[in-house]
Scaffold this motif. Sequence first.
Motif, mmCIF file in Angstrom:
data_model
loop_
_atom_site.group_PDB
_atom_site.id
_atom_site.type_symbol
_atom_site.label_atom_id
_atom_site.label_comp_id
_atom_site.label_asym_id
_atom_site.label_seq_id
_atom_site.Cartn_x
_atom_site.Cartn_y
_atom_site.Cartn_z
ATOM 1 N N GLY A 10 0.822 -1.198 0.000
ATOM 2 C CA GLY A 10 0.000 0.000 0.000
ATOM 3 C C GLY A 10 0.856 1.247 0.000
ATOM 4 N N ILE A 11 0.192 2.390 -0.069
ATOM 5 C CA ILE A 11 0.873 3.683 -0.078
ATOM 6 C C ILE A 11 0.346 4.510 1.087
ATOM 7 N N VAL A 12 1.258 5.092 1.851
ATOM 8 C CA VAL A 12 0.891 5.908 3.006
ATOM 9 C C VAL A 12 0.254 7.205 2.502
ATOM 10 N N THR A 13 -0.946 7.491 2.995
ATOM 11 C CA THR A 13 -1.644 8.701 2.558
ATOM 12 C C THR A 13 -1.620 9.803 3.607
ATOM 13 N N ASP A 14 -1.533 9.425 4.891
ATOM 14 C CA ASP A 14 -1.610 10.437 5.940
ATOM 15 C C ASP A 14 -0.840 9.957 7.165
ATOM 16 N N PHE A 21 -0.644 5.654 10.922
ATOM 17 C CA PHE A 21 -0.686 6.095 9.534
ATOM 18 C C PHE A 21 -1.949 5.586 8.869
ATOM 19 N N LYS A 22 -2.429 6.337 7.887
ATOM 20 C CA LYS A 22 -3.491 5.847 7.018
ATOM 21 C C LYS A 22 -2.817 5.355 5.743
ATOM 22 N N VAL A 23 -3.124 4.114 5.371
ATOM 23 C CA VAL A 23 -2.503 3.486 4.211
ATOM 24 C C VAL A 23 -3.594 3.057 3.254
ATOM 25 N N GLU A 24 -3.445 3.433 1.972
ATOM 26 C CA GLU A 24 -4.376 2.987 0.941
ATOM 27 C C GLU A 24 -3.814 1.721 0.311
ATOM 28 N N LEU A 25 -4.557 0.632 0.395
ATOM 29 C CA LEU A 25 -4.113 -0.648 -0.141
ATOM 30 C C LEU A 25 -4.221 -0.631 -1.653
ATOM 31 N N GLU A 26 -3.223 -1.228 -2.324
ATOM 32 C CA GLU A 26 -3.150 -1.120 -3.782
ATOM 33 C C GLU A 26 -4.252 -1.882 -4.501
ATOM 34 N N GLY A 27 -4.409 -3.145 -4.216
ATOM 35 C CA GLY A 27 -5.356 -3.946 -4.971
ATOM 36 C C GLY A 27 -6.797 -3.724 -4.574
ATOM 37 N N LEU A 28 -7.033 -3.249 -3.360
ATOM 38 C CA LEU A 28 -8.390 -3.177 -2.838
ATOM 39 C C LEU A 28 -8.993 -1.783 -2.869
ATOM 40 N N ARG A 41 10.388 0.535 14.322
ATOM 41 C CA ARG A 41 10.518 1.531 15.392
ATOM 42 C C ARG A 41 11.905 1.477 16.026
ATOM 43 N N MET A 42 12.446 0.258 16.249
ATOM 44 C CA MET A 42 13.763 0.107 16.876
ATOM 45 C C MET A 42 14.887 0.633 15.991
ATOM 46 N N ASN A 43 14.745 0.492 14.669
ATOM 47 C CA ASN A 43 15.794 0.912 13.741
ATOM 48 C C ASN A 43 15.607 2.341 13.237
ATOM 49 N N TYR A 44 14.665 3.077 13.807
ATOM 50 C CA TYR A 44 14.427 4.496 13.483
ATOM 51 C C TYR A 44 14.198 4.722 11.992
ATOM 52 N N ILE A 45 13.436 3.857 11.353
ATOM 53 C CA ILE A 45 13.111 4.026 9.935
ATOM 54 C C ILE A 45 11.967 5.030 9.830
ATOM 55 N N LYS A 46 12.188 6.073 9.074
ATOM 56 C CA LYS A 46 11.192 7.132 8.943
ATOM 57 C C LYS A 46 10.198 6.773 7.844
ATOM 58 N N ILE A 47 8.945 7.026 8.117
ATOM 59 C CA ILE A 47 7.884 6.803 7.139
ATOM 60 C C ILE A 47 7.139 8.117 6.965
ATOM 61 N N VAL A 48 6.994 8.532 5.716
ATOM 62 C CA VAL A 48 6.315 9.783 5.396
ATOM 63 C C VAL A 48 5.218 9.493 4.374
ATOM 64 N N VAL A 53 4.664 0.801 1.284
ATOM 65 C CA VAL A 53 4.929 -0.034 2.444
ATOM 66 C C VAL A 53 4.235 -1.387 2.293
ATOM 67 N N LYS A 54 4.705 -2.347 3.091
ATOM 68 C CA LYS A 54 4.053 -3.648 3.198
ATOM 69 C C LYS A 54 3.278 -3.659 4.507
ATOM 70 N N VAL A 55 2.009 -4.087 4.443
ATOM 71 C CA VAL A 55 1.117 -4.048 5.597
ATOM 72 C C VAL A 55 0.628 -5.457 5.909
ATOM 73 N N GLU A 56 0.639 -5.820 7.188
ATOM 74 C CA GLU A 56 0.043 -7.074 7.639
ATOM 75 C C GLU A 56 -1.330 -6.750 8.217
ATOM 76 N N ILE A 57 -2.350 -7.483 7.754
ATOM 77 C CA ILE A 57 -3.714 -7.253 8.209
ATOM 78 C C ILE A 57 -4.254 -8.554 8.790
ATOM 79 N N ASN A 58 -4.898 -8.446 9.937
ATOM 80 C CA ASN A 58 -5.555 -9.586 10.555
ATOM 81 C C ASN A 58 -6.858 -9.858 9.795
#
Length: 72
Positions: A10-14, A21-28, A41-48, A53-58
């Motif tokens: 998906g792509i982070v929208t907000d 974050f709000k993420v818009e899923l690509e296929g859906l 979070r531990m490796n201080y990776i910034k997301i804007v 991104v890759k998202v895991e959904i239950n």
Amino acid sequence: MAKDVLEVDGIVTDALPNAMFKVELEGLKKEVLCHISGKIRMNYIKIVPGDKVKVEINPYSLDKGRITYRYK
């Protein structure tokens, strides 16, 4: 024990407070509320907004997810 998650790109929208974050899923074409996984979070990776991104959904709650990877 099997891990029952759906992995979707998906792509982070907000960017919201508290590392949410709000993420818009690509296929859906659906928007999901996501938080950052512990490794990111531990490796201080910034997301804007605009990052891919890759998202895991239950499968039981399809409106929340976890960001597990940020593509370059």
